[in-house]
Design a protein around this motif. Structure first.
Motif, PDB file in Angstrom:
ATOM      1  N   GLN A 149     -16.868   1.987   9.846  1.00  0.00           N
ATOM      2  CA  GLN A 149     -16.532   2.108  11.268  1.00  0.00           C
ATOM      3  C   GLN A 149     -17.723   2.520  12.123  1.00  0.00           C
ATOM      4  O   GLN A 149     -17.852   2.073  13.272  1.00  0.00           O
ATOM      5  CB  GLN A 149     -15.395   3.113  11.439  1.00  0.00           C
ATOM      6  CG  GLN A 149     -14.078   2.666  10.815  1.00  0.00           C
ATOM      7  CD  GLN A 149     -13.044   3.769  10.725  1.00  0.00           C
ATOM      8  OE1 GLN A 149     -13.350   4.945  10.971  1.00  0.00           O
ATOM      9  NE2 GLN A 149     -11.818   3.427  10.360  1.00  0.00           N
TER      10      GLN A 149
ATOM     11  N   GLU B   7      -1.277  -1.102   5.225  1.00  0.00           N
ATOM     12  CA  GLU B   7      -1.946  -2.192   5.937  1.00  0.00           C
ATOM     13  C   GLU B   7      -0.997  -2.906   6.885  1.00  0.00           C
ATOM     14  O   GLU B   7      -1.338  -3.182   8.038  1.00  0.00           O
ATOM     15  CB  GLU B   7      -2.522  -3.194   4.920  1.00  0.00           C
ATOM     16  CG  GLU B   7      -3.809  -2.736   4.258  1.00  0.00           C
ATOM     17  CD  GLU B   7      -4.436  -3.843   3.430  1.00  0.00           C
ATOM     18  OE1 GLU B   7      -3.756  -4.875   3.205  1.00  0.00           O
ATOM     19  OE2 GLU B   7      -5.590  -3.688   3.010  1.00  0.00           O
ATOM     20  N   GLN B   8       0.207  -3.204   6.401  1.00  0.00           N
ATOM     21  CA  GLN B   8       1.142  -3.959   7.229  1.00  0.00           C
ATOM     22  C   GLN B   8       1.671  -3.133   8.403  1.00  0.00           C
ATOM     23  O   GLN B   8       2.098  -3.696   9.411  1.00  0.00           O
ATOM     24  CB  GLN B   8       2.293  -4.480   6.364  1.00  0.00           C
ATOM     25  CG  GLN B   8       1.848  -5.500   5.328  1.00  0.00           C
ATOM     26  CD  GLN B   8       2.996  -6.325   4.792  1.00  0.00           C
ATOM     27  OE1 GLN B   8       4.144  -6.120   5.134  1.00  0.00           O
ATOM     28  NE2 GLN B   8       2.672  -7.279   3.930  1.00  0.00           N
ATOM     29  N   HIS B   9       1.642  -1.805   8.260  1.00  0.00           N
ATOM     30  CA  HIS B   9       2.090  -0.948   9.358  1.00  0.00           C
ATOM     31  C   HIS B   9       0.910  -0.370  10.142  1.00  0.00           C
ATOM     32  O   HIS B   9       1.079   0.538  10.949  1.00  0.00           O
ATOM     33  CB  HIS B   9       2.981   0.172   8.824  1.00  0.00           C
ATOM     34  CG  HIS B   9       4.333  -0.313   8.387  1.00  0.00           C
ATOM     35  ND1 HIS B   9       4.565  -0.766   7.106  1.00  0.00           N
ATOM     36  CD2 HIS B   9       5.503  -0.452   9.059  1.00  0.00           C
ATOM     37  CE1 HIS B   9       5.841  -1.142   7.010  1.00  0.00           C
ATOM     38  NE2 HIS B   9       6.422  -0.971   8.176  1.00  0.00           N
ATOM     39  N   LYS B  10      -0.283  -0.901   9.851  1.00  0.00           N
ATOM     40  CA  LYS B  10      -1.491  -0.580  10.613  1.00  0.00           C
ATOM     41  C   LYS B  10      -1.768   0.928  10.674  1.00  0.00           C
ATOM     42  O   LYS B  10      -2.002   1.489  11.754  1.00  0.00           O
ATOM     43  CB  LYS B  10      -1.398  -1.162  12.034  1.00  0.00           C
ATOM     44  CG  LYS B  10      -1.342  -2.688  12.046  1.00  0.00           C
ATOM     45  CD  LYS B  10      -1.235  -3.236  13.460  1.00  0.00           C
ATOM     46  CE  LYS B  10      -1.377  -4.748  13.482  1.00  0.00           C
ATOM     47  NZ  LYS B  10      -0.422  -5.456  12.609  1.00  0.00           N
TER      48      LYS B  10
ATOM     49  N   TRP C  85     -15.003   4.933   5.012  1.00  0.00           N
ATOM     50  CA  TRP C  85     -14.612   4.392   6.308  1.00  0.00           C
ATOM     51  C   TRP C  85     -15.602   4.733   7.418  1.00  0.00           C
ATOM     52  O   TRP C  85     -15.723   4.000   8.404  1.00  0.00           O
ATOM     53  CB  TRP C  85     -13.203   4.853   6.670  1.00  0.00           C
ATOM     54  CG  TRP C  85     -12.182   4.121   5.855  1.00  0.00           C
ATOM     55  CD1 TRP C  85     -11.492   4.579   4.774  1.00  0.00           C
ATOM     56  CD2 TRP C  85     -11.784   2.760   6.037  1.00  0.00           C
ATOM     57  NE1 TRP C  85     -10.678   3.600   4.268  1.00  0.00           N
ATOM     58  CE2 TRP C  85     -10.830   2.468   5.029  1.00  0.00           C
ATOM     59  CE3 TRP C  85     -12.122   1.761   6.952  1.00  0.00           C
ATOM     60  CZ2 TRP C  85     -10.225   1.217   4.913  1.00  0.00           C
ATOM     61  CZ3 TRP C  85     -11.514   0.517   6.835  1.00  0.00           C
ATOM     62  CH2 TRP C  85     -10.581   0.253   5.826  1.00  0.00           C
TER      63      TRP C  85
ATOM     64  N   SER D 193      -3.888   4.231  10.487  1.00  0.00           N
ATOM     65  CA  SER D 193      -5.280   4.534  10.823  1.00  0.00           C
ATOM     66  C   SER D 193      -6.046   4.903   9.559  1.00  0.00           C
ATOM     67  O   SER D 193      -5.503   5.500   8.631  1.00  0.00           O
ATOM     68  CB  SER D 193      -5.352   5.686  11.828  1.00  0.00           C
ATOM     69  OG  SER D 193      -4.644   5.370  13.009  1.00  0.00           O
ATOM     70  N   LYS D 194      -7.327   4.559   9.526  1.00  0.00           N
ATOM     71  CA  LYS D 194      -8.192   4.876   8.393  1.00  0.00           C
ATOM     72  C   LYS D 194      -9.254   5.877   8.808  1.00  0.00           C
ATOM     73  O   LYS D 194      -9.766   5.806   9.924  1.00  0.00           O
ATOM     74  CB  LYS D 194      -8.868   3.596   7.871  1.00  0.00           C
ATOM     75  CG  LYS D 194      -7.907   2.500   7.435  1.00  0.00           C
ATOM     76  CD  LYS D 194      -7.112   2.893   6.220  1.00  0.00           C
ATOM     77  CE  LYS D 194      -6.252   1.719   5.736  1.00  0.00           C
ATOM     78  NZ  LYS D 194      -5.456   2.065   4.536  1.00  0.00           N
TER      79      LYS D 194
ATOM     80  N   ASP E 192      -4.018   8.748   8.584  1.00  0.00           N
ATOM     81  CA  ASP E 192      -3.105   8.538   9.706  1.00  0.00           C
ATOM     82  C   ASP E 192      -2.208   9.773   9.805  1.00  0.00           C
ATOM     83  O   ASP E 192      -1.355   9.996   8.944  1.00  0.00           O
ATOM     84  CB  ASP E 192      -2.255   7.283   9.487  1.00  0.00           C
ATOM     85  CG  ASP E 192      -1.502   6.871  10.742  1.00  0.00           C
ATOM     86  OD1 ASP E 192      -0.793   7.728  11.307  1.00  0.00           O
ATOM     87  OD2 ASP E 192      -1.617   5.707  11.162  1.00  0.00           O
TER      88      ASP E 192
ATOM     89  N   GLN F  82       7.014   1.701  17.260  1.00  0.00           N
ATOM     90  CA  GLN F  82       6.462   0.804  16.231  1.00  0.00           C
ATOM     91  C   GLN F  82       7.529   0.561  15.175  1.00  0.00           C
ATOM     92  O   GLN F  82       8.038   1.502  14.566  1.00  0.00           O
ATOM     93  CB  GLN F  82       5.220   1.413  15.578  1.00  0.00           C
ATOM     94  CG  GLN F  82       4.627   0.511  14.489  1.00  0.00           C
ATOM     95  CD  GLN F  82       3.356   1.082  13.882  1.00  0.00           C
ATOM     96  OE1 GLN F  82       2.623   1.830  14.550  1.00  0.00           O
ATOM     97  NE2 GLN F  82       3.081   0.744  12.637  1.00  0.00           N
TER      98      GLN F  82
END
Length: 295
Positions: free
Chosen positions: A192, A64-67, A188, A69-70, A73, A145
């Protein structure tokens, strides 16, 4: 101990004093040596495959903190596989590795004598090599990133005495990959593309079977789960394979000028597969992975 040697030079006798220092076992010991008796013998049983499995520690928060993808990734999955590749290159007694999501399993051959088969040594070496590789190769997959904080991985070592046991273990991990990925894909997609909240998607999937989840994907979103990426559905399997390569070398032969010569050589390299390892086809095509059960 002091040795005195004599020799004659131009009629004179000269001497040379040489000192030899020896250290006996008694001299090396101290009164504190008894603390070694508290160490536990964790030597792994012989003639068993040693499986070291790593799992990401609190990776839900890390993702979550490194974003990430769902539901998947590819950067994160690629980084996991690259880190596992590094482990195999450093420990050639690993005959096969399998990974999915935030976990990876490494299988040491039955006859391995690395670190005298000490479970703690094998487990800590694999864990440290994997963790450091994850940090080292981060930019290769995530570019600019930033890595916000160091990731953590825990490890365990388990012994499997037979080929059947080992294959069942790897089948278990791949089945887990399928179950989790199917759920996450539907979950998801409902959020989404279906506009549901996390709670609504969770409630929608309560009590559903694999067939129900496939039906939701196909009938509501025109998604055939079997067409989803094999990386996501099957995970990543790493094995050693012999590869023939041709290189050019500058050589000089007798009575000839220096010139380029093509040289063919065979090398073992780590190869990645995203395929089914539950059925027998994979094992038949790579029969050299497993050792005889009577070794």
């Amino acid at each position: 101990m002091i040795n005195i040697k004599y020799w004659r030079v131009s009629g004179a006798v000269r001497s040379c004093v040489s000192r030899q220092f020896t250290c006996s076992n008694n001299m090396a010991k101290s009164k504190y040596d008894y603390v070694r008796n508290f160490e536990i013998d964790d030597t792994c049983l012989r003639n068993c495959y040693i499986v070291v499995r790593l799992d990401g520690r609190n990776f839900h928060k890390f993702a979550e903190q490194h974003k990430f993808s769902k539901p998947n990734d590819n950067r994160a999955l690629g980084l996991m596989a690259r880190s596992a590749h590094s482990v195999m290159e450093n420990l050639e007694d690993i005959i096969i590795a399998y990974g999915q999501s935030d976990e990876f399993s490494f299988v040491f051959k039955k006859t391995s004598t690395w670190f005298k088969r000490r479970a703690s040594k094998l487990m800590t070496h694999v864990t440290s090599q994997f963790s450091s590789s994850y940090v080292f190769y981060w930019k290769e997959f995530f570019g600019e990133q930033p890595l916000l904080y160091p990731p953590g991985f825990d490890g365990r070592a388990v012994l499997y005495p037979s080929n059947r046991n080992l294959k069942d273990y790897l089948s278990w991990r791949q089945a887990d990959c399928h179950i989790n990925n199917l759920y996450n894909t539907v979950f998801w997609t409902l959020i989404q593309k279906g506009g549901l909240s996390s709670k609504e998607a969770e409630d929608r999937l309560k009590g559903t079977l694999a067939a129900d989840k496939n039906e939701i994907l196909f009938s509501e979103f025109d998604i055939n789960y079997n067409n989803e990426s094999a990386l996501h559905r099957k995970g990543t399997t790493l094995i050693w394979e012999k590869q023939v390569e041709t290189v050019t070398k500058r050589m000089t032969r007798p009575n000839e000028e220096e010139k380029d010569v093509a040289v063919t050589r065979s090398r073992r390299r780590v190869q990645a597969y995203q395929c089914d390892i539950i059925g027998e086809q994979f094992w038949e095509e790579h029969a050299d992975i497993l050792e005889d059960d009577d070794c």
